[in-house]
Design a protein around this motif. Structure first.
Motif, PDB file in Angstrom:
ATOM      1  N   TYR A 134      13.201  57.488  54.059  1.00  0.00           N
ATOM      2  CA  TYR A 134      11.952  56.639  54.499  1.00  0.00           C
ATOM      3  C   TYR A 134      11.352  56.118  52.945  1.00  0.00           C
ATOM      4  N   SER A 135      12.096  56.185  52.047  1.00  0.00           N
ATOM      5  CA  SER A 135      11.727  55.845  50.808  1.00  0.00           C
ATOM      6  C   SER A 135      11.512  54.119  50.765  1.00  0.00           C
ATOM      7  N   LYS A 136      10.772  53.653  49.980  1.00  0.00           N
ATOM      8  CA  LYS A 136      10.024  52.304  50.221  1.00  0.00           C
ATOM      9  C   LYS A 136      11.028  51.528  49.404  1.00  0.00           C
ATOM     10  N   GLY A 137      12.126  52.157  48.816  1.00  0.00           N
ATOM     11  CA  GLY A 137      12.721  51.213  47.842  1.00  0.00           C
ATOM     12  C   GLY A 137      12.377  50.844  46.717  1.00  0.00           C
ATOM     13  N   ILE A 138      11.221  51.468  46.001  1.00  0.00           N
ATOM     14  CA  ILE A 138      10.670  50.782  44.797  1.00  0.00           C
ATOM     15  C   ILE A 138      11.162  51.656  43.349  1.00  0.00           C
ATOM     16  N   TYR A 139      11.602  51.072  42.589  1.00  0.00           N
ATOM     17  CA  TYR A 139      11.789  51.722  41.165  1.00  0.00           C
ATOM     18  C   TYR A 139      11.016  51.443  40.140  1.00  0.00           C
ATOM     19  N   LYS A 140      10.687  52.520  39.505  1.00  0.00           N
ATOM     20  CA  LYS A 140       9.828  52.368  38.383  1.00  0.00           C
ATOM     21  C   LYS A 140      10.911  52.140  37.094  1.00  0.00           C
ATOM     22  N   VAL A 141      10.833  51.072  36.414  1.00  0.00           N
ATOM     23  CA  VAL A 141      11.782  50.835  35.420  1.00  0.00           C
ATOM     24  C   VAL A 141      11.296  50.499  34.037  1.00  0.00           C
ATOM     25  N   ARG A 142      11.582  51.099  32.834  1.00  0.00           N
ATOM     26  CA  ARG A 142      11.347  50.264  31.555  1.00  0.00           C
ATOM     27  C   ARG A 142      12.420  50.265  30.811  1.00  0.00           C
ATOM     28  N   THR A 143      12.694  49.350  30.053  1.00  0.00           N
ATOM     29  CA  THR A 143      13.775  48.950  29.282  1.00  0.00           C
ATOM     30  C   THR A 143      13.455  48.494  27.999  1.00  0.00           C
ATOM     31  N   SER A 144      14.409  48.145  26.954  1.00  0.00           N
ATOM     32  CA  SER A 144      14.226  47.917  25.622  1.00  0.00           C
ATOM     33  C   SER A 144      13.591  46.461  25.644  1.00  0.00           C
ATOM     34  N   ASP A 145      14.117  45.725  26.628  1.00  0.00           N
ATOM     35  CA  ASP A 145      13.792  44.156  26.740  1.00  0.00           C
ATOM     36  C   ASP A 145      13.682  43.906  28.150  1.00  0.00           C
ATOM     37  N   ASN A 146      12.289  44.191  28.663  1.00  0.00           N
ATOM     38  CA  ASN A 146      12.152  43.894  30.236  1.00  0.00           C
ATOM     39  C   ASN A 146      12.146  42.370  30.730  1.00  0.00           C
ATOM     40  N   ASN A 147      12.021  41.513  29.731  1.00  0.00           N
ATOM     41  CA  ASN A 147      12.021  40.196  30.190  1.00  0.00           C
ATOM     42  C   ASN A 147      13.688  39.932  30.570  1.00  0.00           C
ATOM     43  N   LEU A 148      14.446  40.106  29.281  1.00  0.00           N
ATOM     44  CA  LEU A 148      15.838  39.902  29.442  1.00  0.00           C
ATOM     45  C   LEU A 148      16.378  40.690  30.725  1.00  0.00           C
ATOM     46  N   PHE A 149      16.099  41.924  30.875  1.00  0.00           N
ATOM     47  CA  PHE A 149      16.416  42.837  31.929  1.00  0.00           C
ATOM     48  C   PHE A 149      16.125  42.144  33.436  1.00  0.00           C
ATOM     49  N   GLU A 191      21.655  50.052  42.557  1.00  0.00           N
ATOM     50  CA  GLU A 191      21.841  51.193  41.497  1.00  0.00           C
ATOM     51  C   GLU A 191      23.363  50.965  40.813  1.00  0.00           C
ATOM     52  N   LEU A 192      24.292  50.326  41.553  1.00  0.00           N
ATOM     53  CA  LEU A 192      25.654  50.267  40.895  1.00  0.00           C
ATOM     54  C   LEU A 192      25.713  48.781  40.195  1.00  0.00           C
ATOM     55  N   ILE A 193      24.750  48.071  40.150  1.00  0.00           N
ATOM     56  CA  ILE A 193      24.670  46.946  39.495  1.00  0.00           C
ATOM     57  C   ILE A 193      24.202  47.027  38.065  1.00  0.00           C
ATOM     58  N   ILE A 194      23.069  48.064  38.005  1.00  0.00           N
ATOM     59  CA  ILE A 194      22.253  48.270  36.904  1.00  0.00           C
ATOM     60  C   ILE A 194      22.828  48.633  35.623  1.00  0.00           C
ATOM     61  N   GLY A 195      24.023  49.591  35.874  1.00  0.00           N
ATOM     62  CA  GLY A 195      25.060  49.903  34.461  1.00  0.00           C
ATOM     63  C   GLY A 195      25.600  48.866  34.071  1.00  0.00           C
ATOM     64  N   PRO A 196      26.386  48.068  34.611  1.00  0.00           N
ATOM     65  CA  PRO A 196      26.976  46.912  34.293  1.00  0.00           C
ATOM     66  C   PRO A 196      26.044  45.959  33.328  1.00  0.00           C
ATOM     67  N   TYR A 210      24.688  43.613  28.558  1.00  0.00           N
ATOM     68  CA  TYR A 210      23.515  42.741  27.735  1.00  0.00           C
ATOM     69  C   TYR A 210      22.999  43.554  26.822  1.00  0.00           C
ATOM     70  N   LYS A 211      23.379  44.929  26.479  1.00  0.00           N
ATOM     71  CA  LYS A 211      23.007  45.621  25.359  1.00  0.00           C
ATOM     72  C   LYS A 211      21.602  46.118  25.461  1.00  0.00           C
ATOM     73  N   ILE A 212      21.222  46.330  26.862  1.00  0.00           N
ATOM     74  CA  ILE A 212      19.804  46.705  26.732  1.00  0.00           C
ATOM     75  C   ILE A 212      19.580  48.130  27.143  1.00  0.00           C
ATOM     76  N   SER A 213      18.767  48.843  26.498  1.00  0.00           N
ATOM     77  CA  SER A 213      18.544  50.326  26.630  1.00  0.00           C
ATOM     78  C   SER A 213      17.568  50.460  27.970  1.00  0.00           C
ATOM     79  N   LEU A 214      18.041  51.483  28.672  1.00  0.00           N
ATOM     80  CA  LEU A 214      17.259  52.114  29.804  1.00  0.00           C
ATOM     81  C   LEU A 214      16.475  52.981  29.369  1.00  0.00           C
ATOM     82  N   ILE A 215      15.178  52.974  29.332  1.00  0.00           N
ATOM     83  CA  ILE A 215      14.288  54.194  28.833  1.00  0.00           C
ATOM     84  C   ILE A 215      13.701  54.946  30.163  1.00  0.00           C
TER      85      ILE A 215
END
Ligand SMILES: Nc1ncnc2c1ncn2[C@@H]1O[C@H](COP(=O)(O)OP(=O)(O)OP(=O)(O)O)[C@@H](O)[C@H]1O
Ligand SMILES: [Mg+2]
Length: 310
Positions: free
Chosen positions: A226-241, A277-282, A287-292
């Protein structure tokens, strides 16, 4: 040995032409707490009464640790706390517990020892020689739950053990159940309408309506479904991400917004979660982005209930 302490097959109860419980296959795991949730009249108490052997099914059957439901051996493994508490007007707490112990087959001395142990466990010492008939709802509920444990059951079945209690009394009962679960080799099946309190207690849930199981599974499975499929994400460069997400997996994304704290709220299309979820890692490594931060937003039992029963 089955992983389930209780299993039913096509368990059915008719009252005249009315199907109160309609061909249910219930599964209660060993050493887990399962919440049994449904609106008034769903058939929860009727189901519970069949499990405890208090009433006979019209059709179907069940097993309790391999013993036939309703058999002497099956019943001996169950401790049952009914929704309504009925006490004899002339019995004190200790007399009542000893009386129940003897009904369950304990010797007088064992019943007394067990009753004293339970009085201590539930913090009822000052009520020992007083009559439960005059007690507050919270005290009565504690005694009803404690009597269900007098025979050291393998399964504790509780019909709305916290109904009509104030928050303090509720917390006390729930804490005791949690403690029981940790300290003893016991499974607990608990019906309740108060979903927020079940959420922190149960490992498994069965949602029930109009005599049928609507949904059943581990709390995590049900929440995933029943998850609404919403992810809360912060990265070192949100625009690039976000740019790279749109480049590589636009089809999976329904919506991206930014919450007041600056985190991205990414809503994924139904059934897109695994691929996302699989595509986030690559993406982040290329692009050398850190996932915070990367958290899937939780869905509460309350929200699931509203979704199902609306
Ligand atoms: N002995 C009985 N005779 C006839 N109908 C009954 C009997 N017991 C229960 N029912 C009916 O079966 C249905 C299910 O009742 P049940 O008490 O099992 O529901 P419940 O889910 O426990 O509800 P609640 O949340 O109000 O306790 C209701 O429609 C009820 O009226
Ligand atoms: Mg009921």
């Amino acid at each position: 040995m089955s992983q389930y302490i209780i299993e039913t097959e096509n368990l059915t109860k008719n009252f005249g032409r009315f199907k109160a419980v309609d061909h249910i296959n219930l599964k209660i795991s060993r050493n887990k707490i399962q919440g049994f949730i449904g609106p008034n009249g769903a058939g929860k108490t009727t189901t519970i009464k069949m499990l405890t052997g208090a009433i006979h099914p019209t059709q179907g059957h069940g097993h309790i640790n391999g013993y036939k439901m309703g058999s002497k051996n099956g019943k001996a493994l169950i401790g049952y706390a009914p929704a309504e508490s009925l006490f004899y007007s002339d019995m004190t707490t200790i007399e009542y517990l000893v009386y129940i112990g003897k009904i369950k087959g304990l010797k007088q001395s064992d019943a007394v020892n067990k009753a004293c142990e339970l009085i201590q466990y539930f913090g009822l010492e000052e009520a020992t020689h007083r009559k439960p008939i005059h007690f507050s709802s919270g005290m009565k509920k504690k005694i009803i739950v404690s009597q269900a444990l007098i025979n050291d059951p393998k399964v504790l079945i509780l019909d709305e053990p916290t109904a009509n209690l104030d928050p303090t009394a509720r917390i006390q009962i729930l804490d005791i159940l949690q403690k029981l679960m940790i300290e003893r080799d016991i499974s607990i099946f608990i019906s309740s309408h108060i979903l927020s309190e079940l959420e922190s207690l149960v490992n498994e849930v069965t949602l029930f309506n109009k005599g049928k199981i609507v949904l059943s599974g581990s709390l995590n499975e049900v929440k995933q479904k029943y998850s609404k499929g919403i992810y809360k994400v912060r990265t070192s460069d949100n625009n690039l991400f976000v740019d790279k997400l749109m480049e590589h997996c636009k089809v999976l994304i329904k919506k991206i917004t930014i919450d007041p704290s600056g985190d991205l709220l990414i809503t994924i299309i139904p059934k897109g979660k695994e691929k996302f979820e699989l595509i986030i890692g690559p993406i982040i490594s290329h692009y050398k982005i850190s996932l915070i931060k990367f958290i899937q937003e939780d869905v509460s039992l309350d929200e699931i209930y509203k979704d199902i029963y609306k």
